[in-house]
Design an enzyme around this catalytic site. Structure first.
Site, short mmCIF file in Angstrom:
data_model
loop_
_atom_site.label_atom_id
_atom_site.label_comp_id
_atom_site.label_asym_id
_atom_site.label_seq_id
_atom_site.Cartn_x
_atom_site.Cartn_y
_atom_site.Cartn_z
N PRO A 140 0.80 -1.23 0.00
CA PRO A 140 0.00 0.00 0.00
C PRO A 140 0.83 1.28 0.00
O PRO A 140 0.46 2.26 -0.64
CB PRO A 140 -0.83 -0.13 1.29
CG PRO A 140 -0.95 -1.60 1.52
CD PRO A 140 0.35 -2.18 1.05
N ARG A 249 7.52 -8.14 -17.70
CA ARG A 249 7.57 -6.94 -18.54
C ARG A 249 7.75 -7.29 -20.00
O ARG A 249 7.23 -6.61 -20.88
CB ARG A 249 8.72 -6.04 -18.07
CG ARG A 249 8.47 -5.35 -16.75
CD ARG A 249 9.75 -4.77 -16.18
NE ARG A 249 9.52 -4.11 -14.91
CZ ARG A 249 10.45 -3.84 -14.02
NH1 ARG A 249 11.71 -4.21 -14.25
NH2 ARG A 249 10.15 -3.22 -12.89
N GLU A 369 4.34 -3.14 -13.31
CA GLU A 369 5.64 -3.66 -13.78
C GLU A 369 6.62 -2.53 -14.10
O GLU A 369 7.45 -2.65 -14.98
CB GLU A 369 5.46 -4.55 -15.03
CG GLU A 369 4.31 -5.52 -14.98
CD GLU A 369 4.50 -6.62 -13.96
OE1 GLU A 369 5.54 -6.63 -13.28
OE2 GLU A 369 3.60 -7.46 -13.84
N PHE A 389 18.18 7.46 -9.35
CA PHE A 389 17.07 6.93 -8.56
C PHE A 389 17.01 7.54 -7.18
O PHE A 389 15.95 7.65 -6.58
CB PHE A 389 17.19 5.40 -8.43
CG PHE A 389 16.74 4.67 -9.67
CD1 PHE A 389 15.42 4.38 -9.88
CD2 PHE A 389 17.67 4.27 -10.62
CE1 PHE A 389 15.00 3.71 -11.02
CE2 PHE A 389 17.28 3.60 -11.76
CZ PHE A 389 15.94 3.32 -11.96
#
Length: 390
Positions: A140, A249, A369, A389
């Site tokens: 979540p 993917r 994905e 990132f």
């Protein structure tokens, strides 16, 4: 010189062998018989009735875990698996998701990382569609950063005790086994969790406006006690779930082109029969320009998927190349659906045509994905050598 085929303008079928075409046609025929007559109603009601029967039928045609070897799996090539994904998603993304999660995530995880006992216990039934599986990674509060997952498992004597929640899990409410990833003192580990274990529940998620003909669930693990042999012994760390995601993917690279193809073909047929100002709208320059642009992106995307499939079959496909395909093909598929909708005009929003259904489904495919942004950063890092990132 061969004729120009509007539905295969580049002659891509000539790249396929007899076995490839047989797989494609088998899945296409099954989808035409078992999905297309009913899918608008399923989508409108937000249900996928008879999912267990559909799974058994998909197993009977070899579509579940079809690129895996042994244990009742078909051992098909990567290209053949891709063609199956394209045909399934041309019917509906929810049907392709059922197959992808079953084969490329749940079955693949057990096949790649499981013990021989786990493989024998689960894979034959899953390949036959007698057992349905799901894959629990997303949480979540944790999506694109799975390393921050909160689900955890702790040793208690000879057992493991698993607690946590997973969200947006395809097949969850009908699964017999859930592959669940959790933090442990040893790092992230995967567990094959029988869903009838006390403390495990999978309430279905309702009120979706995308992937409505699909079972989507939350997984809740409340001190689920598992034997020591429930853990997948073949991997520790994020490389486990990420390896499964790469496999899934790849299927999306093909599948998204199925949704795009169905929308393009609906628009092409409509343009040749819908009349305005005394002639079919396909005879107007603006409509022809739209159709030409859609055909370009559709068949470029199929060629890209085919190229990646050949690389996977050769053992040379890299994760960054899968990101390349997923990013491009899903993004272009959505644009093709949106353009097709403009050709159909007001009829484009009707479930009598597949276009809006595919467009809304692809909004989910765009996110799961790996989001657009994540795949952009994967490629950005590969291109520059710099990690953006964090």
């Amino acid at each position: 010189m061969s004729a120009f085929l509007p539905l295969d303008p580049l002659g891509i079928d000539e790249l396929l062998g007899p076995e490839d075409l047989a797989v494609r046609d088998t899945v296409r025929d099954w989808a035409a018989d078992r999905v297309l007559p009913h899918i608008a109603g399923w989508y409108e009601s937000g249900e996928l009735p008879g999912i267990r029967e559909l799974a058994r039928e998909l197993g009977s045609i070899g579509a579940l875990g079809m690129s895996l070897e042994g244990y009742g799996c078909a051992g098909a090539s990567a290209v053949q698996y891709g063609l199956a994904c394209l045909e399934l998603e041309a019917a509906d993304s929810g049907i392709r998701s059922l197959v992808s999660v079953q084969g490329s995530l749940a079955m693949y995880a057990i096949w790649k990382y499981g013990s021989e006992e786990q493989k024998q216990r689960w894979l034959p039934g899953m390949a036959a569609g007698e057992l349905i599986g799901c894959f629990g990674l997303t949480e979540p509060d944790v999506g694109s950063d799975p390393a921050a997952m909160r689900t955890h498992a702790k040793r208690d004597g000879g057992d493991w005790v698993l607690s946590g929640r997973k969200m947006w899990i395809t097949n969850g409410s009908v699964a017999a086994v859930a592959v669940v990833w959790a933090q442990t003192d040893e790092g992230i580990r995967g567990f094959a969790v029988p869903t009838d274990t006390p403390g495990f529940s999978a309430p279905e998620i309702r009120h979706k406006w995308s992937l409505r003909a699909s079972v989507t669930s939350e997984l809740i693990m409340d001190e689920v006690r598992l034997p020591a042999d429930a853990v997948l012994p073949g991997v520790t760390g994020l490389k486990g779930p990420l390896g499964c995601l790469s496999h899934a993917r790849y299927g999306i690279v093909w599948g998204s082109m199925g949704a795009a193809r169905a929308s393009f073909e609906a628009a092409l047929d409509y343009a040749k029969t819908r009349e305005q100002f005394g002639k079919p709208i396909g005879g107007f320059q603006l409509t022809q320009a739209k159709l030409a642009d859609m055909a370009l992106e559709l068949h470029k995307g199929i060629l890209l998927a085919h190229h990646l499939g050949r690389r996977m079959d050769a053992g040379t496909l890299r994760p960054e190349q899968i990101s390349f395909g997923k990013l491009n093909n899903v993004r272009e598929a959505i644009e093709i659906c949106r353009t097709a909708r403009t050709i159909l005009g007001a009829n484009g929003i009707s479930l009598e045509y597949p276009v809006m259904r595919h467009a809304t489904n692809l909004e989910s495919v765009l996110t799961y994905e790996g989001t657009v942004e994540m795949h952009q950063l994967v490629l950005g890092k590969a291109l520059t050598g710099l990690d953006a990132f964090r």
